[in-house]
Enzyme design. Structure first.
Site, PDB file in Angstrom:
ATOM      1  N   CYS A  86       0.851  -1.186   0.000  1.00 49.53           N
ATOM      2  CA  CYS A  86       0.000   0.000   0.000  1.00 49.53           C
ATOM      3  C   CYS A  86       0.892   1.243   0.000  1.00 49.53           C
ATOM      4  O   CYS A  86       2.079   1.163   0.305  1.00 49.53           O
ATOM      5  CB  CYS A  86      -0.864   0.020   1.254  1.00 49.53           C
ATOM      6  SG  CYS A  86      -1.779  -1.494   1.485  1.00 49.53           S
ATOM      7  N   ARG A 129       1.375   1.681  -5.923  1.00 47.17           N
ATOM      8  CA  ARG A 129       1.625   0.656  -4.908  1.00 47.17           C
ATOM      9  C   ARG A 129       0.361  -0.121  -4.558  1.00 47.17           C
ATOM     10  O   ARG A 129       0.424  -1.154  -3.890  1.00 47.17           O
ATOM     11  CB  ARG A 129       2.167   1.309  -3.625  1.00 47.17           C
ATOM     12  CG  ARG A 129       3.439   2.083  -3.811  1.00 47.17           C
ATOM     13  CD  ARG A 129       3.863   2.727  -2.513  1.00 47.17           C
ATOM     14  NE  ARG A 129       4.270   1.736  -1.550  1.00 47.17           N
ATOM     15  CZ  ARG A 129       5.497   1.286  -1.379  1.00 47.17           C
ATOM     16  NH1 ARG A 129       6.471   1.787  -2.107  1.00 47.17           N
ATOM     17  NH2 ARG A 129       5.769   0.360  -0.503  1.00 47.17           N
ATOM     18  N   TRP A 158      -3.833  -1.785  -1.250  1.00 45.47           N
ATOM     19  CA  TRP A 158      -3.824  -3.035  -2.011  1.00 45.47           C
ATOM     20  C   TRP A 158      -4.231  -4.099  -1.002  1.00 45.47           C
ATOM     21  O   TRP A 158      -3.485  -4.428  -0.093  1.00 45.47           O
ATOM     22  CB  TRP A 158      -2.420  -3.312  -2.551  1.00 45.47           C
ATOM     23  CG  TRP A 158      -2.346  -4.510  -3.431  1.00 45.47           C
ATOM     24  CD1 TRP A 158      -2.584  -4.568  -4.777  1.00 45.47           C
ATOM     25  CD2 TRP A 158      -1.962  -5.840  -3.049  1.00 45.47           C
ATOM     26  NE1 TRP A 158      -2.397  -5.848  -5.238  1.00 45.47           N
ATOM     27  CE2 TRP A 158      -2.020  -6.645  -4.209  1.00 45.47           C
ATOM     28  CE3 TRP A 158      -1.594  -6.434  -1.850  1.00 45.47           C
ATOM     29  CZ2 TRP A 158      -1.716  -7.998  -4.194  1.00 45.47           C
ATOM     30  CZ3 TRP A 158      -1.297  -7.792  -1.825  1.00 45.47           C
ATOM     31  CH2 TRP A 158      -1.345  -8.554  -2.988  1.00 45.47           C
ATOM     32  N   ASN A 161       0.973  -0.026   6.238  1.00 41.99           N
ATOM     33  CA  ASN A 161       1.423  -0.808   5.081  1.00 41.99           C
ATOM     34  C   ASN A 161       2.139  -2.020   5.626  1.00 41.99           C
ATOM     35  O   ASN A 161       3.088  -1.886   6.397  1.00 41.99           O
ATOM     36  CB  ASN A 161       2.368   0.043   4.220  1.00 41.99           C
ATOM     37  CG  ASN A 161       3.003  -0.757   3.091  1.00 41.99           C
ATOM     38  OD1 ASN A 161       2.414  -1.727   2.611  1.00 41.99           O
ATOM     39  ND2 ASN A 161       4.189  -0.358   2.683  1.00 41.99           N
ATOM     40  N   GLY A 162       1.680  -3.223   5.238  1.00 42.98           N
ATOM     41  CA  GLY A 162       2.307  -4.447   5.741  1.00 42.98           C
ATOM     42  C   GLY A 162       1.236  -5.422   6.194  1.00 42.98           C
ATOM     43  O   GLY A 162       0.058  -5.272   5.840  1.00 42.98           O
ATOM     44  N   GLU A 200       9.164 -14.136 -19.788  1.00 45.23           N
ATOM     45  CA  GLU A 200       8.887 -12.720 -19.518  1.00 45.23           C
ATOM     46  C   GLU A 200       7.804 -12.178 -20.467  1.00 45.23           C
ATOM     47  O   GLU A 200       6.925 -11.427 -20.051  1.00 45.23           O
ATOM     48  CB  GLU A 200      10.194 -11.923 -19.643  1.00 45.23           C
ATOM     49  CG  GLU A 200      10.073 -10.425 -19.494  1.00 45.23           C
ATOM     50  CD  GLU A 200       9.561  -9.966 -18.123  1.00 45.23           C
ATOM     51  OE1 GLU A 200       9.399 -10.782 -17.214  1.00 45.23           O
ATOM     52  OE2 GLU A 200       9.292  -8.755 -18.009  1.00 45.23           O
ATOM     53  N   LYS A 221       4.318 -10.565 -19.181  1.00 46.39           N
ATOM     54  CA  LYS A 221       3.869  -9.204 -19.527  1.00 46.39           C
ATOM     55  C   LYS A 221       2.441  -9.246 -20.074  1.00 46.39           C
ATOM     56  O   LYS A 221       1.603  -8.443 -19.711  1.00 46.39           O
ATOM     57  CB  LYS A 221       4.783  -8.557 -20.588  1.00 46.39           C
ATOM     58  CG  LYS A 221       6.146  -8.143 -20.134  1.00 46.39           C
ATOM     59  CD  LYS A 221       6.210  -6.942 -19.235  1.00 46.39           C
ATOM     60  CE  LYS A 221       6.075  -7.304 -17.793  1.00 46.39           C
ATOM     61  NZ  LYS A 221       7.180  -7.613 -17.011  1.00 46.39           N
ATOM     62  N   GLU A 225      -0.102 -10.035 -17.275  1.00 51.53           N
ATOM     63  CA  GLU A 225      -0.258  -8.976 -16.276  1.00 51.53           C
ATOM     64  C   GLU A 225      -1.155  -7.842 -16.733  1.00 51.53           C
ATOM     65  O   GLU A 225      -1.982  -7.365 -15.961  1.00 51.53           O
ATOM     66  CB  GLU A 225       1.109  -8.336 -15.968  1.00 51.53           C
ATOM     67  CG  GLU A 225       2.003  -9.151 -15.091  1.00 51.53           C
ATOM     68  CD  GLU A 225       3.231  -8.340 -14.690  1.00 51.53           C
ATOM     69  OE1 GLU A 225       4.046  -8.026 -15.590  1.00 51.53           O
ATOM     70  OE2 GLU A 225       3.374  -8.018 -13.508  1.00 51.53           O
ATOM     71  N   HIS A 283       6.432 -32.089 -25.100  1.00 54.94           N
ATOM     72  CA  HIS A 283       6.158 -32.893 -23.904  1.00 54.94           C
ATOM     73  C   HIS A 283       4.829 -32.526 -23.257  1.00 54.94           C
ATOM     74  O   HIS A 283       4.587 -32.870 -22.104  1.00 54.94           O
ATOM     75  CB  HIS A 283       7.293 -32.735 -22.888  1.00 54.94           C
ATOM     76  CG  HIS A 283       8.609 -33.225 -23.418  1.00 54.94           C
ATOM     77  ND1 HIS A 283       8.884 -34.560 -23.608  1.00 54.94           N
ATOM     78  CD2 HIS A 283       9.699 -32.548 -23.840  1.00 54.94           C
ATOM     79  CE1 HIS A 283      10.099 -34.684 -24.115  1.00 54.94           C
ATOM     80  NE2 HIS A 283      10.621 -33.471 -24.260  1.00 54.94           N
ATOM     81  N   LYS A 335       2.902  -2.521  -7.523  1.00 54.87           N
ATOM     82  CA  LYS A 335       4.274  -2.397  -8.015  1.00 54.87           C
ATOM     83  C   LYS A 335       5.265  -3.087  -7.091  1.00 54.87           C
ATOM     84  O   LYS A 335       6.191  -3.731  -7.533  1.00 54.87           O
ATOM     85  CB  LYS A 335       4.632  -0.914  -8.155  1.00 54.87           C
ATOM     86  CG  LYS A 335       6.011  -0.646  -8.705  1.00 54.87           C
ATOM     87  CD  LYS A 335       6.093  -1.102 -10.140  1.00 54.87           C
ATOM     88  CE  LYS A 335       7.500  -1.009 -10.710  1.00 54.87           C
ATOM     89  NZ  LYS A 335       7.610  -1.818 -11.939  1.00 54.87           N
TER      90      LYS A 335
END
Ligand code: M6R
Length: 609
Positions: A2, A27, A74, A100-101, A482, A486, A489, A505, A604
């Site tokens: 957050c 955040r 968040w 935050n946490g 990656e 992307k 996300e 496979h 983020k």
């Protein structure tokens, strides 16, 4: 995770807090709230939704105040709604807290407080904090906060206001970042510099176990088990312009376009052509330890983990040192076999990722040297590692990491060159690598000129597809991972990355005429093998979007879309091949009308476990 902010000073607190929240919104952005000290009470507003909605809600009704706190959330505990939004208050609304946490023992604390008749209204872990303060408050605010913190297990960055001390904010840190900016007759405390630097470049980084009492012209810091300490004021050089969008539609696009410049910054002053070697001052004292390591363990999460995989391939092939790459979240709970000759490298853009940080601490507990590859200067990981290399990517605001990824790969290239030269590469081999490294920024600039139009067309064609496969081999296997990450996300399209040869496979069962497969097929050491993989896709009517080498006219005949990148040496290809994949994800998400910079459910900086 957050964003939290607090203000005490001569100016209008609401204005400072709302502007700061906008800068912290990356955040977390599922709800927001503000609490202000007014003459007789604490003014409190909280909304589900974004900071703009909060700003609109308070526009007409907000009282004048010079002291306040605010939060952009968040969600971890409790759905994103008005009640669960911060700030949280005690039973009588005399204390308000932004957190935050995660408070891991909140259930026990809640039970303890309920038995003492405290009334809870939210589903959050954070709400125990104002109630603890209320329980322990005895006329001394610092003492109440100190005592409350001693009950908390987990992580927290806190900013607190109290009606009983209307001229100050209290700030506390354990495991979640907090910076205090010192202005003229004002102080601003926030989870990161983004909310501070438009006010001042003088900052105090709060450390774990520290609690600060902040008035408009004075700050007092108490460190657990030590007592009062003298605050260390540091000067930061970050400019506001660096964190603003600069004319681009999204931060992500800006950050993709910045990559040539960023890479020049990453390599600046670090290449010595005469000796064919890289110079990395940040780890100078650990170079021999690295050279003689019997094993290097690289720990990271997400995109940084993909960069670490590329680093593994580079270090093993150029320097011949065995490397393992671990997820921070796994490493911290395993019983890793470590010895004095193991060196651990942690990689993190933000320098605050909770799992990576915990892995760092776990490695240190085993007595292992831990080096960092970080972007954010002064971040917790940067501070706690024994030594490290900054990647110099500048502030990365887009939630989907792009420029930091390239700067991390480039940093691994420098490190591998250095270790390679100390172990087995000749000067000439070193010089060839340096020449190739120096060409990369210009090659990226050229690609940024010519690729967007072609990729926009491909993105328009495939934006409504539901699934994608990404394939690559060798250095380009992590690039495939990656590329898929992307796309997932920011466009919410299901995508998977695989080593190309693994397709047979299992994933090959997914291929039919509706499956776009992005294949990285550049002319490297295993080009022919990748061609066979492309044939296998074509034989099942799959659609092939190839990232290939310039001038590869043969391949163009076999694939539906060919995106060309210039030649380089094998280890450096990821720096070029990932660019089209970043752009593809960006344009698909943009064409779908999605919020590219703030994708749903993400934040983020993941500072919770
Ligand atoms: O700040 P870090 O590099 O430690 O972050 C690690 C991941 O959370 C991060 O890379 C995440 O996967 C990004 N959203 C990727 O775009």
């Amino acid at each position: 995770m957050c964003g939290i902010i607090g203000y005490v000073g001569k100016n209008d607190a609401t204005n400072v807090l709302i502007k700061g929240l906008h800068r912290l919104e990356y955040r977390g952005y599922d709800s927001a709230g503000i609490a202000l000290i007014t003459q007789n009470d604490i003014f409190l507003r909280k909304v589900a939704g974004r900071v703009n909605e909060l700003a609109q809600t308070i526009e007409v009704s907000v009282p004048q105040s010079n002291v306040g706190i605010a939060h952009t959330r968040w969600a971890t505990h409790g759905v994103p709604n008005d009640v669960n939004a911060h700030p949280h208050t005690d039973c009588k609304n005399r204390f308000a807290v932004v957190h935050n946490g995660i408070i891991e023992n909140y259930r026990t604390l809640k039970k303890f407080l309920e038995e003492k008749n405290h009334k809870f209204i939210s589903d959050t872990d954070s709400e125990v904090i104002p109630h603890l303060i209320e329980e322990f408050y005895n006329g001394d605010m610092m003492a109440a906060v100190k005592k409350s913190c001693s009950y908390l297990e987990g992580t927290y960055g806190l900013v607190i206001i109290s009606l009983d001390c209307p001229d100050r904010i209290i700030v506390a840190r354990m495991g979640s970042p907090l910076v205090i900016g010192k202005g003229k007759d004002e102080y601003i405390a926030a989870s990161d510099l983004a909310a501070i630097i438009s006010h001042t470049d003088q900052v105090i980084y709060l450390k774990d176990g520290e609690i600060a009492e902040v008035e408009k012209d004075h700050v007092k810091i108490d460190r657990r088990d030590v007592g009062l300490i003298t605050p260390e004021i540091e000067h930061v050089t970050l400019t506001l312009e660096q964190i603003e969008r600069g004319g681009y539609d999204h931060f992500m696009l800006k950050e993709i376009c910045e990559q040539p410049v960023i890479l020049r910054d990453t390599i600046r002053g670090r290449l010595n052509y005469d000796d064919g070697i890289a110079r990395l001052n940040g780890i100078a004292d650990y170079t021999e330890r690295l050279r003689d390591a019997d094993r290097i363990i690289i720990v990271a999460c997400g995109t940084s983990w993909h960069a670490a995989l590329i680093g593994e391939y580079m270090i093993e092939s150029l320097a011949g040192i065995p490397v393992e790459v671990e997820y921070g979240s796994e490493f911290r709970y395993r019983k890793p076999v470590l010895n004095k000759r193991t060196v651990c490298i942690v990689v993190s853009q933000s320098g605050e990722t909770a799992d990576t940080l915990a892995a760092l601490r776990e490695a240190k507990r085993h007595g292992v040297s831990v080096l960092g590859i970080c972007n954010v200067v002064g971040s917790t990981i940067a501070r706690e590692t024994d030594a490290g290399i900054y990647i110099h990517a500048g502030p990365e605001i887009g939630v989907a990491s792009t420029k930091a990824f390239l700067a991390q790969i480039m940093t691994f290239a420098l490190l591998s060159l250095l270790l390679g030269r100390l172990r087995r590469l000749s000067i000439d081999e070193g010089r060839i690598i340096i020449e190739a490294i120096k060409r990369i920024p210009d090659e990226l600039s050229d690609l940024l000129e010519c690729l967007p139009q072609q990729i926009k067309e491909i993105a328009m064609t495939f934006k409504d597809h539901k699934n994608f496969l990404y394939l690559g081999r060798g250095y380009n296997f992590p690039v495939a991972l990656e590329g898929a990450l992307k796309l997932k996300e920011i466009s919410y399209i299901h995508a998977e990355g695989y080593p190309a040869a693994e397709m047979k496979h299992g994933p090959i069962a997914l291929i039919d005429k509706d499956m776009p497969v992005v294949v990285i097929a550049i002319k490297d050491a295993i080009y022919d093998k990748v061609l066979s993989n492309i044939e296998e896709i074509r034989a099942r009517y799959g659609i092939v979007i190839a990232v290939c080498s310039e001038g590869d006219t043969d391949l163009k005949k076999y694939v539906d879309h060919a995106i060309c990148v210039p030649y380089t040496i094998d280890p450096l290809y990821p720096l070029l091949t990932v660019l089209p994949l970043q752009l593809l994800a960006y344009y698909i998400a943009d064409f779908k009308g999605l919020d590219v910079d703030k994708p749903r459910n993400l934040a983020k900086s993941v500072t919770v476990e």
